[in-house]
Design an enzyme around this catalytic site. Structure first.
Site, short mmCIF file in Angstrom:
data_model
loop_
_atom_site.label_atom_id
_atom_site.label_comp_id
_atom_site.label_asym_id
_atom_site.label_seq_id
_atom_site.Cartn_x
_atom_site.Cartn_y
_atom_site.Cartn_z
N HIS A 35 -1.85 5.68 4.68
CA HIS A 35 -1.30 5.62 6.04
C HIS A 35 -2.20 4.78 6.93
CE1 HIS A 35 0.39 9.65 4.74
NE2 HIS A 35 1.47 9.04 5.16
N GLN A 59 15.70 14.87 3.45
CA GLN A 59 15.35 14.11 2.24
C GLN A 59 14.73 15.00 1.16
OE1 GLN A 59 12.59 11.53 4.63
NE2 GLN A 59 11.32 11.55 2.78
N GLU A 146 4.09 0.28 -0.61
CA GLU A 146 4.69 -0.10 -1.90
C GLU A 146 4.66 1.03 -2.92
OE1 GLU A 146 2.67 -3.71 -3.04
OE2 GLU A 146 4.02 -4.94 -1.84
N ASP A 148 5.99 3.81 -2.59
CA ASP A 148 7.38 4.27 -2.59
C ASP A 148 8.28 3.04 -2.65
OD1 ASP A 148 6.72 7.08 -2.16
OD2 ASP A 148 6.06 6.44 -0.19
N SER A 183 -1.49 9.79 -2.09
CA SER A 183 -0.24 10.42 -1.68
C SER A 183 -0.60 11.72 -0.99
CB SER A 183 0.62 10.72 -2.93
OG SER A 183 1.58 11.68 -2.63
N SER A 184 0.18 12.11 0.02
CA SER A 184 -0.09 13.38 0.69
C SER A 184 -0.01 14.52 -0.32
CB SER A 184 0.93 13.61 1.81
OG SER A 184 0.88 12.53 2.71
N ARG A 185 0.85 14.35 -1.31
CA ARG A 185 1.04 15.41 -2.31
C ARG A 185 -0.19 15.62 -3.20
NH1 ARG A 185 6.58 16.80 -2.95
NH2 ARG A 185 7.94 15.34 -1.86
O1 PAF Z 1 7.68 7.68 3.23
C1 PAF Z 1 7.79 8.62 4.06
O2 PAF Z 1 6.80 9.19 4.53
C2 PAF Z 1 9.17 9.06 4.48
O3 PAF Z 1 10.09 8.94 3.43
C3 PAF Z 1 9.68 8.36 5.75
C4 PAF Z 1 9.83 6.87 5.53
C5 PAF Z 1 8.72 8.62 6.91
C6 PAF Z 1 11.06 8.91 6.14
O4 PAF Z 1 11.02 10.29 6.38
#
Ligand code: PAF
Length: 251
Positions: A35, A59, A146, A148, A183-185
């Protein structure tokens, strides 16, 4: 940094800055270096930077996954302040979905493959919320990672299909020393799982076939969702316990 949660107020505030370039980084919070690199790039390339934090329920195809999604709002906010981000947008579900999600943006082809095959409705949720956010913020540039890549390509496709006035900027995946994509996960991984996780990027980058990689991952305690190559990119998703990790590499 100014914070808004009401879409109309956020929009009105940003419309005061005509003639200034606006860069937008949409996020679900729980920041990591990935981020940070998106925000840094947005800061370099724009006069005003807006970051959104919204864990988008539409989502998630699974309630537990949504409830377990990591959150660190206080840390995220102090980080954004330190980075001198101009605006934070933190809407609630009711703010963003006054229609209660009866209107949706759906892509009917690539979104049904890869992650879309096992996460029913995932990309419809992503595209719908991204469309809403872009309509509110109206940035010149919007930044996506990238890691995702399927999401990135679908967002780019949506922007083209709907003649939207925004440039989608792709930012390279940031990795740990052992190659694991940030990744946050990753925060949800237990110590032993974290150690095994490094095998995932290592095998994605290997000379082996997709099927051989899937088999080797499964033999080593990672449950493969898919390993597939499309257009010179090898995509993969695996489970380590309940944690789902995704990654992709250029071959
Ligand atoms: O990648 C993410 O964090 C999410 O899929 C997004 C683009 C903020 C949409 O909720």
């Amino acid at each position: 940094m100014k914070t808004f949660s009401d879409p109309a107020e956020m929009k009105r505030e940003l419309q005061r800055h005509t003639n200034m370039s606006i860069g937008f980084v949409p996020t679900m919070g729980a920041f990591h270096q990935g981020h940070i690199s998106l925000i840094e790039r947005a800061k370099e390339e724009n006069q005003i930077v807006v970051v959104s934090i919204f864990v988008n329920p539409t989502q998630f195809d699974n309630k537990d996954d949504l409830n377990n999604y990591p959150s660190s709002l206080e840390d995220d906010i102090s980080f954004l302040n330190k980075m001198n981000v101009d605006y934070l947008f933190t809407p609630s579900y009711a703010d963003l979905y006054p229609d209660n999600y009866v209107y949706k943006v759906e892509e009917t082809s690539f979104s049904k493959e890869l992650c879309g095959r096992s996460r029913d409705g995932h990309f419809t949720g992503v595209l719908t919320v991204v469309m809403k956010l872009l309509n509110i913020i109206q940035p010149g540039k919007a930044y996506f990672g990238e890691k995702d890549r399927q999401q990135l390509l679908l967002v780019q496709g949506m922007v083209d299909a709907f003649f939207m006035d925004v440039k989608v900027i792709a930012s390279p995946t940031v990795r740990e020393k052992d190659g694991l994509a940030l990744s946050s996960r990753n925060r949800l991984l237990k110590e032993d799982e974290r150690q095994i996780a490094a095998l995932f990027p290592k095998l994605l980058n290997s000379e082996k076939s997709d099927a051989e990689i899937a088999e080797e991952l499964n033999r080593n305690g990672l449950k493969t969702d898919y390993i597939e190559t499309h257009g010179g990119i090898r995509y993969g998703a695996v489970f380590l316990g309940n944690v789902r990790l995704i990654d992709n590499v250029k071959l």
